[in-house]
Design a protein around this motif. Structure first.
Motif, mmCIF file in Angstrom:
data_model
loop_
_atom_site.group_PDB
_atom_site.id
_atom_site.type_symbol
_atom_site.label_atom_id
_atom_site.label_comp_id
_atom_site.label_asym_id
_atom_site.label_seq_id
_atom_site.Cartn_x
_atom_site.Cartn_y
_atom_site.Cartn_z
ATOM 1 N N ILE A 246 -38.669 -65.922 72.371
ATOM 2 C CA ILE A 246 -37.650 -66.855 71.919
ATOM 3 C C ILE A 246 -38.314 -67.917 71.055
ATOM 4 C CG2 ILE A 246 -35.935 -68.559 72.638
ATOM 5 C CD1 ILE A 246 -35.097 -65.758 73.292
ATOM 6 N N ALA A 247 -37.727 -68.169 69.888
ATOM 7 C CA ALA A 247 -38.262 -69.192 68.990
ATOM 8 C C ALA A 247 -37.112 -69.861 68.273
ATOM 9 C CB ALA A 247 -39.238 -68.582 67.990
ATOM 10 N N ARG A 248 -37.380 -71.089 67.771
ATOM 11 C CA ARG A 248 -36.365 -71.812 67.016
ATOM 12 C C ARG A 248 -36.484 -71.399 65.552
ATOM 13 N NH1 ARG A 248 -33.174 -75.370 68.902
ATOM 14 N NH2 ARG A 248 -34.456 -75.584 70.792
ATOM 15 N N GLY A 249 -35.394 -70.879 65.005
ATOM 16 C CA GLY A 249 -35.399 -70.357 63.642
ATOM 17 C C GLY A 249 -35.262 -71.433 62.597
ATOM 18 N N THR A 250 -35.103 -70.987 61.353
ATOM 19 C CA THR A 250 -35.047 -71.922 60.218
ATOM 20 C C THR A 250 -33.822 -72.821 60.270
ATOM 21 O OG1 THR A 250 -33.971 -70.194 58.912
ATOM 22 C CG2 THR A 250 -36.357 -70.373 58.746
ATOM 23 N N MET A 251 -32.735 -72.404 60.919
ATOM 24 C CA MET A 251 -31.515 -73.211 61.008
ATOM 25 C C MET A 251 -31.497 -74.062 62.271
ATOM 26 S SD MET A 251 -30.181 -72.414 58.202
ATOM 27 C CE MET A 251 -28.629 -73.260 58.374
ATOM 28 N N GLY A 252 -32.593 -74.078 63.020
ATOM 29 C CA GLY A 252 -32.674 -74.879 64.226
ATOM 30 C C GLY A 252 -32.058 -74.226 65.439
ATOM 31 N N GLU A 253 -31.647 -72.962 65.339
ATOM 32 C CA GLU A 253 -31.011 -72.255 66.440
ATOM 33 C C GLU A 253 -32.029 -71.321 67.089
ATOM 34 O OE1 GLU A 253 -27.054 -69.463 67.245
ATOM 35 O OE2 GLU A 253 -27.752 -69.846 65.213
ATOM 36 N N GLU A 254 -31.953 -71.198 68.428
ATOM 37 C CA GLU A 254 -32.871 -70.312 69.118
ATOM 38 C C GLU A 254 -32.533 -68.859 68.806
ATOM 39 O OE1 GLU A 254 -32.898 -71.119 73.274
ATOM 40 O OE2 GLU A 254 -34.524 -72.585 73.093
ATOM 41 N N GLU A 255 -33.591 -68.066 68.602
ATOM 42 C CA GLU A 255 -33.417 -66.656 68.281
ATOM 43 C C GLU A 255 -34.389 -65.833 69.108
ATOM 44 O OE1 GLU A 255 -34.250 -66.503 64.129
ATOM 45 O OE2 GLU A 255 -32.193 -66.997 63.532
ATOM 46 N N LEU A 256 -33.966 -64.589 69.421
ATOM 47 C CA LEU A 256 -34.857 -63.608 70.031
ATOM 48 C C LEU A 256 -35.489 -62.822 68.888
ATOM 49 C CD1 LEU A 256 -35.920 -62.215 72.589
ATOM 50 C CD2 LEU A 256 -33.974 -60.657 72.452
ATOM 51 N N VAL A 257 -36.813 -62.922 68.750
ATOM 52 C CA VAL A 257 -37.510 -62.385 67.573
ATOM 53 C C VAL A 257 -38.628 -61.458 68.041
ATOM 54 C CG1 VAL A 257 -38.727 -62.952 65.436
ATOM 55 C CG2 VAL A 257 -37.035 -64.538 66.365
ATOM 56 N N SER A 258 -38.773 -60.309 67.313
ATOM 57 C CA SER A 258 -39.893 -59.389 67.531
ATOM 58 C C SER A 258 -40.428 -58.965 66.180
ATOM 59 C CB SER A 258 -39.461 -58.159 68.331
ATOM 60 O OG SER A 258 -39.051 -58.518 69.629
ATOM 61 N N ALA A 259 -41.736 -58.662 66.121
ATOM 62 C CA ALA A 259 -42.364 -58.263 64.866
ATOM 63 C C ALA A 259 -43.392 -57.177 65.148
ATOM 64 C CB ALA A 259 -43.025 -59.445 64.185
ATOM 65 N N ALA A 260 -43.530 -56.243 64.167
ATOM 66 C CA ALA A 260 -44.548 -55.187 64.238
ATOM 67 C C ALA A 260 -45.174 -55.056 62.860
ATOM 68 C CB ALA A 260 -43.943 -53.861 64.687
ATOM 69 N N LYS A 261 -46.480 -54.796 62.811
ATOM 70 C CA LYS A 261 -47.224 -54.777 61.566
ATOM 71 C C LYS A 261 -47.162 -53.398 60.914
ATOM 72 C CE LYS A 261 -51.050 -57.058 61.346
ATOM 73 N NZ LYS A 261 -52.461 -57.476 61.541
ATOM 74 N N VAL A 262 -47.094 -53.406 59.569
ATOM 75 C CA VAL A 262 -47.236 -52.194 58.752
ATOM 76 C C VAL A 262 -48.694 -52.161 58.298
ATOM 77 C CG1 VAL A 262 -46.457 -50.957 56.707
ATOM 78 C CG2 VAL A 262 -44.834 -52.352 58.010
ATOM 79 N N PRO A 263 -49.555 -51.329 58.900
ATOM 80 C CA PRO A 263 -50.996 -51.410 58.651
ATOM 81 C C PRO A 263 -51.389 -51.242 57.190
ATOM 82 C CG PRO A 263 -50.555 -50.068 60.591
ATOM 83 C CD PRO A 263 -49.239 -50.313 59.934
ATOM 84 N N SER A 264 -50.713 -50.346 56.461
ATOM 85 C CA SER A 264 -51.156 -50.030 55.101
ATOM 86 C C SER A 264 -50.951 -51.188 54.138
ATOM 87 C CB SER A 264 -50.412 -48.793 54.580
ATOM 88 O OG SER A 264 -49.009 -49.032 54.586
ATOM 89 N N THR A 265 -50.033 -52.111 54.431
ATOM 90 C CA THR A 265 -49.725 -53.201 53.497
ATOM 91 C C THR A 265 -49.945 -54.583 54.103
ATOM 92 O OG1 THR A 265 -47.411 -53.232 54.198
ATOM 93 C CG2 THR A 265 -47.998 -51.793 52.346
ATOM 94 N N GLY A 266 -50.036 -54.695 55.444
ATOM 95 C CA GLY A 266 -50.097 -56.000 56.081
ATOM 96 C C GLY A 266 -48.730 -56.640 56.217
ATOM 97 N N TRP A 267 -47.648 -55.888 55.862
ATOM 98 C CA TRP A 267 -46.294 -56.410 56.029
ATOM 99 C C TRP A 267 -45.920 -56.415 57.502
ATOM 100 C CZ3 TRP A 267 -43.557 -53.067 51.718
ATOM 101 C CH2 TRP A 267 -44.046 -53.447 50.449
ATOM 102 N N LEU A 268 -44.829 -57.099 57.803
ATOM 103 C CA LEU A 268 -44.303 -57.126 59.163
ATOM 104 C C LEU A 268 -42.830 -56.764 59.145
ATOM 105 C CD1 LEU A 268 -45.911 -60.438 60.459
ATOM 106 C CD2 LEU A 268 -46.457 -58.147 61.244
ATOM 107 N N VAL A 269 -42.439 -55.862 60.050
ATOM 108 C CA VAL A 269 -41.029 -55.563 60.269
ATOM 109 C C VAL A 269 -40.544 -56.506 61.362
ATOM 110 C CG1 VAL A 269 -39.347 -53.838 60.945
ATOM 111 C CG2 VAL A 269 -41.327 -53.160 59.592
ATOM 112 N N VAL A 270 -39.516 -57.306 61.067
ATOM 113 C CA VAL A 270 -39.054 -58.359 61.961
ATOM 114 C C VAL A 270 -37.601 -58.122 62.312
ATOM 115 C CG1 VAL A 270 -38.768 -60.848 62.265
ATOM 116 C CG2 VAL A 270 -40.650 -59.973 60.880
#
Length: 734
Positions: A246-270
């Motif tokens: 749980i984290a506070r998002g850009t609009m100040g509202e709490e969000e359930l957030v998960s992220a996983a890395k794309v190894p070949s590019t360093g990107w993240l799927v969120v």
């Protein structure tokens, strides 16, 4: 306005509060546990989904880079030199059209476009060396995924992939480049089209480039990421981390957030889902739990009120009877006990307590009457309502006379300050203790140790006075005071006598030092005086034999001046040597020894005494008074010289060692003068203790005072083989 609640209301309130607190605590705990379980379950599902999506994106990018690599290995340097042949080669590879719908381009190693498929106007022959995907491949010779951008020709979000073309020796001969549409269904279009709940979203972000690569929210595609500090988990994603929670998002509202890395590019799927949507089922369940808790609380409150009313009614009746007895409305008597429960036991215990209190009151009255301490009680008007026999005996008079008068009418209380103290205690409630001297109304002159205290009797403030006759103690104290004054006078006289003795010791030490100084000056002057006599004899001989020329006379005059100047310098050296220093300073122990030898050297040589100096460490410095330290050295060296001369030691020797020990500056002076008698050794250093015939012992006494008192050091003496050893320890200079 003050409200007095009945015991029935208090017990009901306590029981209800305990029940309500317990049931609401259970409800709150249950809702919290449900939320934690739901959060853990949703986080696991969300993390599993984004990891799957990240693997899929990574696989698609890896396939494209692999395809570019396979085709690139078929391109030869000859093909790069023949753009038409290279163009036909690209057109013969339908796989490129499938994977790179935005086109495939082959660049020279300088970054010039040589061929493209499909061909676009103005692309061939254009210099692309400034592009990041060309510069990165040239710098690293490794595949590179460029920054996602909006295609200039296609007006769609695209991704640039570049693979180096290498020659037979591993050198860079060109670059093959592919352009893929990010929103293509076969690539990341599924992410752009997917919905996550009602208000959630899936996104692919590039922490390296600081942009949203693709998102199910079209407004975010290729938009910059929020600045640091706006999104807690996003700040961790920027650092390449994978996380879920749980984290506070850009609009100040709490969000359930998960992220996983794309190894070949360093990107993240969120994946992001508002917490209010994620935990909506938990909130509905918690609301139902709270409503049930409220209903149970109201029910328990009513039941407890009826139960307390039934069980406590006898206690209310008994309390009313006690109130009437206390107010004097009815005669004091035991309370009637009608029940055998706890309330009945309480009333029976009260009856026993009443009997016990009556016994204690009678006992206390006997103690107050028998004690030797005077006790009196005054009401708020100042009237005496109780006085014991001891106080009557102290102040005189009769009980009836004392009870008829108030303390505000007593002149003795006013004059002694007891009246003001009594008024202050009644007003403030702060107890007072004081000794007073007063002459009572009945002519008695007494000293009293009084204790005044306020207490309440039947809700009215009263004053308690406890008085002890201390007249005899005061007489003893006056006698002791006179003895102390006499003793102080005798102590002052003794101190003055000791100070005078100290002054005489210092004066004797000064005279002894002056005698030593005159003796050393005589040794220093002996040679110049002999030389001066020889000069005068030479002048006489030259004059008698008529050989005294002006040149010879000038030579003898110059020689005489040098000798007298040397004698004058000797006087200056001794005067400066014994001048006391006003402030402490750092000084070299070696220089102190050298300066001392300049004064005592002649005396030592005249007695054929050898002095050697040994340094354990160079540059040892002490902190203190250098001239006073030099006086100590003169005293110690003179004592060593006198011991050697007195015992007529052949080959007299004095050895001086300089060093550091435990951060202190240490000097050790050892001689072979036979040592100090064992019976005298422990006493040396005290005034008038000496081993010399006709000596005073002042020099060594003053030396210890200088080192130990003035400089905070230590001076010790001991016997060694063949002689004595003196150790001087002083603070070392930093």
């Amino acid at each position: 306005m003050k409200f007095n609640l009945s015991l029935k209301a208090k017990l009901t309130a306590i029981a209800v509060l305990l029940f309500v607190a317990a049931i609401w605590a259970v409800a709150y705990y249950t809702a919290g546990v449900m939320r934690q379980d739901m959060e853990r379950l949703l986080s696991e599902q969300q993390s599993s989904t984004v990891r799957y999506m990240a693997r899929q994106v990574d696989r698609d990018i890896a396939d494209r880079l692999q395809a570019l690599g396979l085709i690139g290995r078929q391109i030869t340097p000859e093909m790069l030199r023949d753009p038409m042949r290279l163009q036909r080669f690209l057109e013969s590879k339908p796989l490129l059209d499938t994977l790179f719908a935005g086109g495939t381009i082959v660049f020279s190693k300088e970054g010039i476009a040589l061929a493209d498929q499909p061909a676009l106007p103005g692309r061939k022959g254009t210099d692309y060396s400034f592009r990041d995907y060309i510069k990165a491949v040239k710098a690293t010779r490794r595949p590179y995924v460029g920054k996602p951008v909006i295609g200039k020709h296609w007006k769609r979000p695209i991704m640039n992939l570049s693979v180096p073309l290498l020659g037979a020796e591993g050198e860079l001969i060109g670059v093959i480049h592919g352009v893929s549409f990010l929103d293509e269904l076969g690539f990341m279009g599924e992410i752009a089209k997917s919905r996550y709940g009602q208000e959630g979203r899936y996104s692919v972000i590039s922490p390296r480039d600081g942009v949203f690569v693709i998102s199910s929210d079209e407004k975010l595609v290729l938009q910059p990421l929020p600045p640091p500090g706006k999104d807690e988990l996003l700040d961790r994603f920027r650092q390449g981390g994978e996380d879920s929670g749980i984290a506070r998002g850009t609009m100040g509202e709490e969000e359930l957030v998960s992220a996983a890395k794309v190894p070949s590019t360093g990107w993240l799927v969120v994946a992001e889902l508002p917490a209010r949507e994620a935990f909506q089922p938990v909130q509905h369940a918690a609301r139902r739990i709270y409503l049930a808790a409220l209903a149970a609380s109201l029910l328990v409150m009513g039941v407890m009120w009826l139960a307390m009313r039934y069980f406590l009614s006898p206690l209310g009746v008994a309390a009313e009877n006690l109130r009437r007895m206390t107010a004097g409305e009815v005669e004091l008597r035991p309370v009637e006990v009608k029940r055998a429960d706890e309330i009945g036991a309480l009333l029976a215990s009260f009856n026993q307590l009443q009997a016990r209190v009556s016994d204690l009151l009678e006992f206390n009255q006997k103690i107050v009457g028998a004690t030797a301490v005077g006790i009196a009680v005054f009401d708020s008007q100042g009237r005496c309502v109780m006085v014991n026999d001891a106080l009557i005996n102290i102040i005189g008079g009769t009980r009836e006379a004392i009870l008829q008068r108030g303390f505000r009418q007593l002149e003795s209380w006013k004059e002694s300050g007891l009246l003001a103290a009594a008024e202050e205690v009644l007003a403030s409630g702060q107890d007072r203790q004081m000794d007073v001297h007063l002459t009572t109304t009945y002519g008695r002159d007494v000293w009293l140790a009084c204790y005044l205290s306020r207490f309440h009797r039947l809700e009215e403030p009263h004053l308690l006075q406890v008085a002890l006759d201390i007249s005899e103690r005061k007489r003893v104290e006056d006698a002791l005071l006179k003895v102390n004054e006499s003793l102080e006078k005798r102590v002052d006289e003794t101190v003055k006598k000791n100070l005078e003795q100290e002054r005489m010791l210092a004066l004797q030490s000064r005279h002894a030092a002056m005698g030593e100084m005159i003796g050393n000056i005589a040794h220093q002057w002996r040679q110049p005086l002999n030389s001066l006599n020889m000069v005068m004899a030479n002048i006489k001989d030259d004059f008698e034999y008529q050989e005294l020329t002006p040149e010879a006379m000038q030579h003898y005059v110059d020689q005489g001046k040098r000798l007298t100047r040397r004698m004058s310098d000797t006087i200056d050296d001794f005067r400066n040597f014994f001048r006391p220093a006003k402030e402490k300073s750092a000084f070299s122990l070696k220089h102190a020894v050298d300066d001392t030898l300049s004064l005592l050297g002649a005396a030592l040589r005249s007695h054929e005494i050898t002095l050697t100096v040994e340094e354990d460490a160079e540059g040892v410095s002490a902190y203190g008074y250098p001239n006073e330290y030099a006086q100590v050295l003169v005293n110690i060296l003179n004592n060593a010289k006198d011991a050697i001369v007195a015992r007529q030691v052949a080959g007299g020797m004095i050895h001086v060692r300089i060093g550091r020990e435990d951060g202190k500056a240490v000097m050790t002076i050892r001689d072979n003068g036979g040592g100090i008698p064992e019976d005298v050794l422990p006493k040396l250093g005290g005034p008038y203790v000496t081993t010399k015939e006709g000596g005073t012992g002042i020099g060594l006494y003053m030396s210890k005072q200088i080192i130990e008192t003035n400089m905070g050091g230590l001076l010790t003496l001991r016997n060694v083989e063949g002689g004595a050893e003196c150790t001087i320890v002083c603070p070392a200079a930093e």
